[in-house]
Write an enzyme that holds these catalytic residues in place. Structure first.
Site, PDB file in Angstrom:
ATOM      1  N   LYS A 112      -3.247   6.067   1.243  1.00 49.43           N
ATOM      2  CA  LYS A 112      -2.977   5.927   2.670  1.00 49.43           C
ATOM      3  C   LYS A 112      -3.853   6.919   3.430  1.00 49.43           C
ATOM      4  O   LYS A 112      -3.914   8.104   3.072  1.00 49.43           O
ATOM      5  CB  LYS A 112      -1.491   6.212   2.927  1.00 49.43           C
ATOM      6  CG  LYS A 112      -1.027   5.996   4.349  1.00 49.43           C
ATOM      7  CD  LYS A 112       0.476   6.278   4.454  1.00 49.43           C
ATOM      8  CE  LYS A 112       0.970   6.109   5.872  1.00 49.43           C
ATOM      9  NZ  LYS A 112       2.407   6.413   5.993  1.00 49.43           N
ATOM     10  N   HIS A 114      -3.607   7.642   6.752  1.00 46.63           N
ATOM     11  CA  HIS A 114      -2.997   8.180   7.968  1.00 46.63           C
ATOM     12  C   HIS A 114      -1.621   8.735   7.612  1.00 46.63           C
ATOM     13  O   HIS A 114      -1.167   8.620   6.474  1.00 46.63           O
ATOM     14  CB  HIS A 114      -2.870   7.088   9.040  1.00 46.63           C
ATOM     15  CG  HIS A 114      -2.028   5.915   8.611  1.00 46.63           C
ATOM     16  ND1 HIS A 114      -2.521   4.911   7.792  1.00 46.63           N
ATOM     17  CD2 HIS A 114      -0.724   5.596   8.868  1.00 46.63           C
ATOM     18  CE1 HIS A 114      -1.567   4.029   7.577  1.00 46.63           C
ATOM     19  NE2 HIS A 114      -0.463   4.415   8.214  1.00 46.63           N
TER      20      HIS A 114
END
Length: 231
Positions: A112, A114
């Protein structure tokens, strides 16, 4: 002259209880099932069948009891995506209820970029870590987990699974000498703990009073004779 028959080892009570539970939950079924290796198996174990709160809570307790009884020293749990995520959470809850509160984490399939970012979610990977999953088929997910843990400076303490099929790899006529569990242990020097094994299932079928279950004993025994490891 009286001949003394060799004593059989006592049945593993926890394993027998787990087999009974897996059957009642529909997680363990009999019939004809095609395995990932293309074999026709007389039984099938699908941990996805632990699909409600009561079943998940109970299976977490079985895992936790096996882990605590093993004597393996550990600091946290890790669940490989996807089935391992839910199982690791259930085992962490069960351990806390048994007086052993430890952190847990799991991984994403893709990093991921963010928010908190990264490949893992939950507690930082550190100390002695038990990898929790349903079974070991080819060992790929567990191998990736070991590499991930070691890359983070953590130590894989054990792999904890529900059922060890104790099945040799390869194809007919070219079967490997070891099962996926044995090969994983050999390659990574990490012990594999299972709540139950194929011999535990065979024992249950040999002593059950339910004729419908006992009728599957010969087929499962024949499958083990053909594909099972020799020990």
């Amino acid at each position: 002259m009286t001949t003394t028959q060799p004593q059989q080892p006592p049945a593993d009570a926890l394993a027998q209880e787990f087999v009974r539970f897996a059957l009642a939950s529909g997680v363990l079924r009999f019939g004809e099932f095609t395995t990932k290796a293309g074999r026709l198996s007389p039984y099938f174990f699908n941990a996805g069948g632990f699909d409600d709160g009561a079943k998940l809570g109970r299976v977490g307790e079985f895992y936790a009891r096996r882990l605590l009884a093993s004597g393996v020293e550990f600091d946290m749990l890790f669940g490989p995506a996807y089935k391992g995520i839910t199982l690791a959470a259930a085992v962490a809850i069960a351990l806390a209820q048994l007086g052993r509160n430890v952190p847990f984490a799991f991984n994403r399939k893709e990093a991921k970029d963010h928010g908190e970012g990264g490949l893992t979610v939950g507690a930082p990977l550190r100390g002695r870590v038990v990898i929790v999953d349903d079974v070991i088929t080819d060992g790929a997910a567990k191998r990736e987990s070991v590499q991930m843990l070691r890359a983070q400076g953590a130590q894989p303490a054990a792999v904890l699974i529900a059922l060890d099929r104790m099945e040799r790899g390869g194809t007919d006529g070219a079967l490997s000498e070891r099962s996926a569990v044995e090969e994983f242990t050999r390659d990574y020097r990490v012990p594999v703990l299972s709540v139950a094994t194929l011999p535990d299932l065979l024992h249950y079928l040999s002593v059950t009073s339910e004729a419908s279950l006992a009728s599957h004993l010969s087929a499962v025994s024949a499958y083990r004779a053909r594909y099972g490891v020799r020990n």
